[in-house]
Scaffold this motif. Structure first.
Motif, PDB file in Angstrom:
ATOM      1  N   PRO A 161      -6.478  -6.367   2.601  1.00  0.00           N
ATOM      2  CA  PRO A 161      -7.129  -6.740   1.330  1.00  0.00           C
ATOM      3  C   PRO A 161      -8.361  -5.910   1.005  1.00  0.00           C
ATOM      4  O   PRO A 161      -8.794  -5.872  -0.146  1.00  0.00           O
ATOM      5  N   GLY A 162      -8.937  -5.223   2.006  1.00  0.00           N
ATOM      6  CA  GLY A 162     -10.136  -4.443   1.753  1.00  0.00           C
ATOM      7  C   GLY A 162      -9.882  -3.009   1.363  1.00  0.00           C
ATOM      8  O   GLY A 162     -10.823  -2.267   1.071  1.00  0.00           O
ATOM      9  N   VAL A 163      -8.626  -2.588   1.357  1.00  0.00           N
ATOM     10  CA  VAL A 163      -8.275  -1.214   0.972  1.00  0.00           C
ATOM     11  C   VAL A 163      -7.709  -1.251  -0.450  1.00  0.00           C
ATOM     12  O   VAL A 163      -6.730  -1.950  -0.714  1.00  0.00           O
ATOM     13  N   ARG A 164      -8.306  -0.504  -1.340  1.00  0.00           N
ATOM     14  CA  ARG A 164      -7.918  -0.564  -2.752  1.00  0.00           C
ATOM     15  C   ARG A 164      -6.715   0.346  -3.031  1.00  0.00           C
ATOM     16  O   ARG A 164      -6.465   1.323  -2.306  1.00  0.00           O
ATOM     17  N   PRO A 165      -5.993   0.052  -4.087  1.00  0.00           N
ATOM     18  CA  PRO A 165      -4.791   0.848  -4.401  1.00  0.00           C
ATOM     19  C   PRO A 165      -5.038   2.343  -4.477  1.00  0.00           C
ATOM     20  O   PRO A 165      -4.227   3.137  -3.999  1.00  0.00           O
ATOM     21  N   VAL A 166      -6.151   2.764  -5.083  1.00  0.00           N
ATOM     22  CA  VAL A 166      -6.413   4.204  -5.201  1.00  0.00           C
ATOM     23  C   VAL A 166      -6.576   4.843  -3.826  1.00  0.00           C
ATOM     24  O   VAL A 166      -6.212   6.010  -3.628  1.00  0.00           O
ATOM     25  N   GLN A 167      -7.055   4.093  -2.840  1.00  0.00           N
ATOM     26  CA  GLN A 167      -7.196   4.636  -1.488  1.00  0.00           C
ATOM     27  C   GLN A 167      -5.828   4.885  -0.858  1.00  0.00           C
ATOM     28  O   GLN A 167      -5.611   5.911  -0.210  1.00  0.00           O
ATOM     29  N   PHE A 168      -4.918   3.924  -1.010  1.00  0.00           N
ATOM     30  CA  PHE A 168      -3.567   4.126  -0.492  1.00  0.00           C
ATOM     31  C   PHE A 168      -2.914   5.344  -1.128  1.00  0.00           C
ATOM     32  O   PHE A 168      -2.263   6.145  -0.458  1.00  0.00           O
ATOM     33  N   ALA A 169      -3.100   5.475  -2.432  1.00  0.00           N
ATOM     34  CA  ALA A 169      -2.458   6.582  -3.142  1.00  0.00           C
ATOM     35  C   ALA A 169      -3.020   7.923  -2.685  1.00  0.00           C
ATOM     36  O   ALA A 169      -2.263   8.875  -2.442  1.00  0.00           O
ATOM     37  N   LEU A 170      -4.336   8.030  -2.560  1.00  0.00           N
ATOM     38  CA  LEU A 170      -4.935   9.296  -2.135  1.00  0.00           C
ATOM     39  C   LEU A 170      -4.635   9.594  -0.669  1.00  0.00           C
ATOM     40  O   LEU A 170      -4.449  10.752  -0.287  1.00  0.00           O
ATOM     41  N   GLY A 210      10.260   3.408  14.263  1.00  0.00           N
ATOM     42  CA  GLY A 210       9.967   4.592  15.056  1.00  0.00           C
ATOM     43  C   GLY A 210       8.545   5.069  14.842  1.00  0.00           C
ATOM     44  O   GLY A 210       7.675   4.310  14.393  1.00  0.00           O
ATOM     45  N   ARG A 211       8.309   6.339  15.139  1.00  0.00           N
ATOM     46  CA  ARG A 211       6.980   6.920  15.027  1.00  0.00           C
ATOM     47  C   ARG A 211       7.008   8.060  14.017  1.00  0.00           C
ATOM     48  O   ARG A 211       7.459   9.161  14.338  1.00  0.00           O
ATOM     49  N   PRO A 212       6.512   7.805  12.810  1.00  0.00           N
ATOM     50  CA  PRO A 212       6.399   8.894  11.839  1.00  0.00           C
ATOM     51  C   PRO A 212       5.279   9.835  12.259  1.00  0.00           C
ATOM     52  O   PRO A 212       4.553   9.562  13.220  1.00  0.00           O
ATOM     53  N   PRO A 213       5.118  10.965  11.589  1.00  0.00           N
ATOM     54  CA  PRO A 213       3.993  11.854  11.904  1.00  0.00           C
ATOM     55  C   PRO A 213       2.676  11.086  11.898  1.00  0.00           C
ATOM     56  O   PRO A 213       2.501  10.109  11.163  1.00  0.00           O
ATOM     57  N   GLU A 214       1.753  11.558  12.699  1.00  0.00           N
ATOM     58  CA  GLU A 214       0.492  10.841  12.892  1.00  0.00           C
ATOM     59  C   GLU A 214      -0.249  10.601  11.587  1.00  0.00           C
ATOM     60  O   GLU A 214      -0.892   9.559  11.401  1.00  0.00           O
ATOM     61  N   CYS A 215      -0.182  11.553  10.664  1.00  0.00           N
ATOM     62  CA  CYS A 215      -0.914  11.407   9.414  1.00  0.00           C
ATOM     63  C   CYS A 215      -0.390  10.269   8.553  1.00  0.00           C
ATOM     64  O   CYS A 215      -1.126   9.714   7.731  1.00  0.00           O
ATOM     65  N   TRP A 216       0.883   9.915   8.713  1.00  0.00           N
ATOM     66  CA  TRP A 216       1.468   8.830   7.928  1.00  0.00           C
ATOM     67  C   TRP A 216       1.275   7.464   8.573  1.00  0.00           C
ATOM     68  O   TRP A 216       1.347   6.437   7.894  1.00  0.00           O
ATOM     69  N   ARG A 217       1.041   7.425   9.869  1.00  0.00           N
ATOM     70  CA  ARG A 217       1.022   6.141  10.574  1.00  0.00           C
ATOM     71  C   ARG A 217      -0.011   5.149  10.064  1.00  0.00           C
ATOM     72  O   ARG A 217       0.291   3.951   9.965  1.00  0.00           O
ATOM     73  N   PRO A 218      -1.261   5.563   9.734  1.00  0.00           N
ATOM     74  CA  PRO A 218      -2.243   4.550   9.318  1.00  0.00           C
ATOM     75  C   PRO A 218      -1.845   3.774   8.076  1.00  0.00           C
ATOM     76  O   PRO A 218      -2.275   2.631   7.897  1.00  0.00           O
ATOM     77  N   LEU A 219      -1.040   4.359   7.196  1.00  0.00           N
ATOM     78  CA  LEU A 219      -0.705   3.655   5.963  1.00  0.00           C
ATOM     79  C   LEU A 219       0.110   2.394   6.212  1.00  0.00           C
ATOM     80  O   LEU A 219       0.001   1.431   5.447  1.00  0.00           O
ATOM     81  N   PHE A 220       0.888   2.376   7.265  1.00  0.00           N
ATOM     82  CA  PHE A 220       1.804   1.255   7.457  1.00  0.00           C
ATOM     83  C   PHE A 220       1.113  -0.006   7.977  1.00  0.00           C
ATOM     84  O   PHE A 220       1.321  -1.087   7.408  1.00  0.00           O
ATOM     85  N   PRO A 221       0.255   0.048   8.998  1.00  0.00           N
ATOM     86  CA  PRO A 221      -0.452  -1.171   9.383  1.00  0.00           C
ATOM     87  C   PRO A 221      -1.485  -1.623   8.352  1.00  0.00           C
ATOM     88  O   PRO A 221      -1.836  -2.806   8.291  1.00  0.00           O
ATOM     89  N   TYR A 222      -1.980  -0.684   7.523  1.00  0.00           N
ATOM     90  CA  TYR A 222      -2.992  -1.023   6.523  1.00  0.00           C
ATOM     91  C   TYR A 222      -2.381  -1.437   5.180  1.00  0.00           C
ATOM     92  O   TYR A 222      -3.116  -1.845   4.274  1.00  0.00           O
ATOM     93  N   ARG A 223      -1.081  -1.375   5.061  1.00  0.00           N
ATOM     94  CA  ARG A 223      -0.449  -1.466   3.741  1.00  0.00           C
ATOM     95  C   ARG A 223      -0.730  -2.770   3.004  1.00  0.00           C
ATOM     96  O   ARG A 223      -0.622  -2.826   1.774  1.00  0.00           O
ATOM     97  N   ARG A 224      -1.114  -3.831   3.718  1.00  0.00           N
ATOM     98  CA  ARG A 224      -1.433  -5.110   3.071  1.00  0.00           C
ATOM     99  C   ARG A 224      -2.883  -5.520   3.322  1.00  0.00           C
ATOM    100  O   ARG A 224      -3.237  -6.678   3.145  1.00  0.00           O
ATOM    101  N   GLY A 242       0.794  -1.221   0.000  1.00  0.00           N
ATOM    102  CA  GLY A 242       0.000   0.000   0.000  1.00  0.00           C
ATOM    103  C   GLY A 242       0.826   1.270   0.000  1.00  0.00           C
ATOM    104  O   GLY A 242       0.519   2.219  -0.727  1.00  0.00           O
ATOM    105  N   VAL A 243       1.878   1.311   0.821  1.00  0.00           N
ATOM    106  CA  VAL A 243       2.760   2.470   0.824  1.00  0.00           C
ATOM    107  C   VAL A 243       3.471   2.578  -0.522  1.00  0.00           C
ATOM    108  O   VAL A 243       3.638   3.662  -1.081  1.00  0.00           O
ATOM    109  N   GLY A 244       3.855   1.426  -1.055  1.00  0.00           N
ATOM    110  CA  GLY A 244       4.529   1.397  -2.347  1.00  0.00           C
ATOM    111  C   GLY A 244       3.654   1.892  -3.486  1.00  0.00           C
ATOM    112  O   GLY A 244       4.166   2.428  -4.476  1.00  0.00           O
ATOM    113  N   VAL A 245       2.334   1.728  -3.372  1.00  0.00           N
ATOM    114  CA  VAL A 245       1.422   2.216  -4.404  1.00  0.00           C
ATOM    115  C   VAL A 245       1.543   3.729  -4.535  1.00  0.00           C
ATOM    116  O   VAL A 245       1.676   4.272  -5.639  1.00  0.00           O
ATOM    117  N   PHE A 246       1.480   4.427  -3.394  1.00  0.00           N
ATOM    118  CA  PHE A 246       1.652   5.880  -3.441  1.00  0.00           C
ATOM    119  C   PHE A 246       3.054   6.251  -3.910  1.00  0.00           C
ATOM    120  O   PHE A 246       3.227   7.145  -4.740  1.00  0.00           O
TER     121      PHE A 246
END
Length: 233
Positions: free
Chosen positions: A104-113, A88-102, A39-43
């Motif tokens: 299956p219910g989050v689509r690529p366009v969501q990760f990118a946006l 470590g702890r990235p800024p709060e806005c970036w944190r959700p992308l990492f646990p969600y990055r795999r 997911g992070v890689g998509v963006f």
């Protein structure tokens, strides 16, 4: 200095910044590290591809000089990646992308946006504040650079929609993804970032108030990122 402050404290005059080649190579290194579908890689792939495509037309990180807004913006993003990859702890806005990055219910366009929103709503405001502090100038002096960055971000958003948004044959009007994507506006996010940068500049010399404002900006961006990552299937 706390783990949050190391990402939010503006750089002062005379601060050394990474060269353009270093920033470019770090972006490529991350791109090679992640498996397809991450997911992070998509963006990151959309961002890197957009930067490469714009470099021949006077925009993007490869043609920007060290210390410009384009480069400082990329450095903010890379600092968040470094923190997450190091545990470590990235800024709060970036944190959700990492646990969600795999997820299956989050689509690529969501990760990118979601990545684009974190980059605009958080990183862009702080990058403007960085450059203002380094050059000892007001945000108004950076309007030209801000507009060039805006063009790059608009190209990135267009690429995301063209490459990652499901076609009309696969996406019903009632699909939750339609609601999520249509609820987000790059222009609104850019306007908010510009306003936030102005507030940060006016708060120079008031470190506790500036830090509180940065935290609130980060938290607000994080709420939108979590919304954009709502599983849709």
């Amino acid at each position: 200095m706390t783990q949050i402050e190391q990402f939010t404290e503006p750089a002062g005059p005379g601060t050394r910044v990474a060269g353009v080649g270093t920033v470019r190579e770090r972006m490529r290194a991350f791109h090679r590290r992640w498996p397809p579908g991450d997911g992070v890689g998509v963006f990151h792939e959309a961002y890197l591809t957009t930067v490469r495509g714009s470099s021949g037309h006077g925009g993007g990180v490869p043609r920007a000089a060290a210390g410009t807004l384009e480069v400082r913006l990329a450095e903010r993003y890379l600092a968040a990646l470094d923190a997450a990859e190091a545990g470590g702890r990235p800024p709060e806005c970036w944190r959700p992308l990492f646990p969600y990055r795999r997820h299956p219910g989050v689509r690529p366009v969501q990760f990118a946006l979601a990545g684009l929103h974190a980059h605009v709503a958080h990183d862009l405001a702080l990058a403007v504040a960085d450059v203002c502090c380094t050059r000892d100038c007001e945000p108004a002096a950076l309007e030209g650079e801000f507009d060039r960055v805006g063009d790059l971000l608009a190209s990135l958003e267009e690429r995301i929609h063209d490459d990652l948004m499901p076609g009309p044959d696969l996406l019903r009007i009632a699909d939750p993804l339609t609601h999520l994507v249509s609820s987000w506006s790059l222009e609104r996010a850019r306007e908010a970032a510009w306003s936030a940068a102005g507030v940060l500049r006016r708060l120079r010399g008031f470190s506790s108030q500036a830090e509180e404002f940065r935290r609130q900006t980060d938290a607000g961006a994080g709420l939108v990122v979590r919304f954009l990552l709502t599983p849709c299937r």
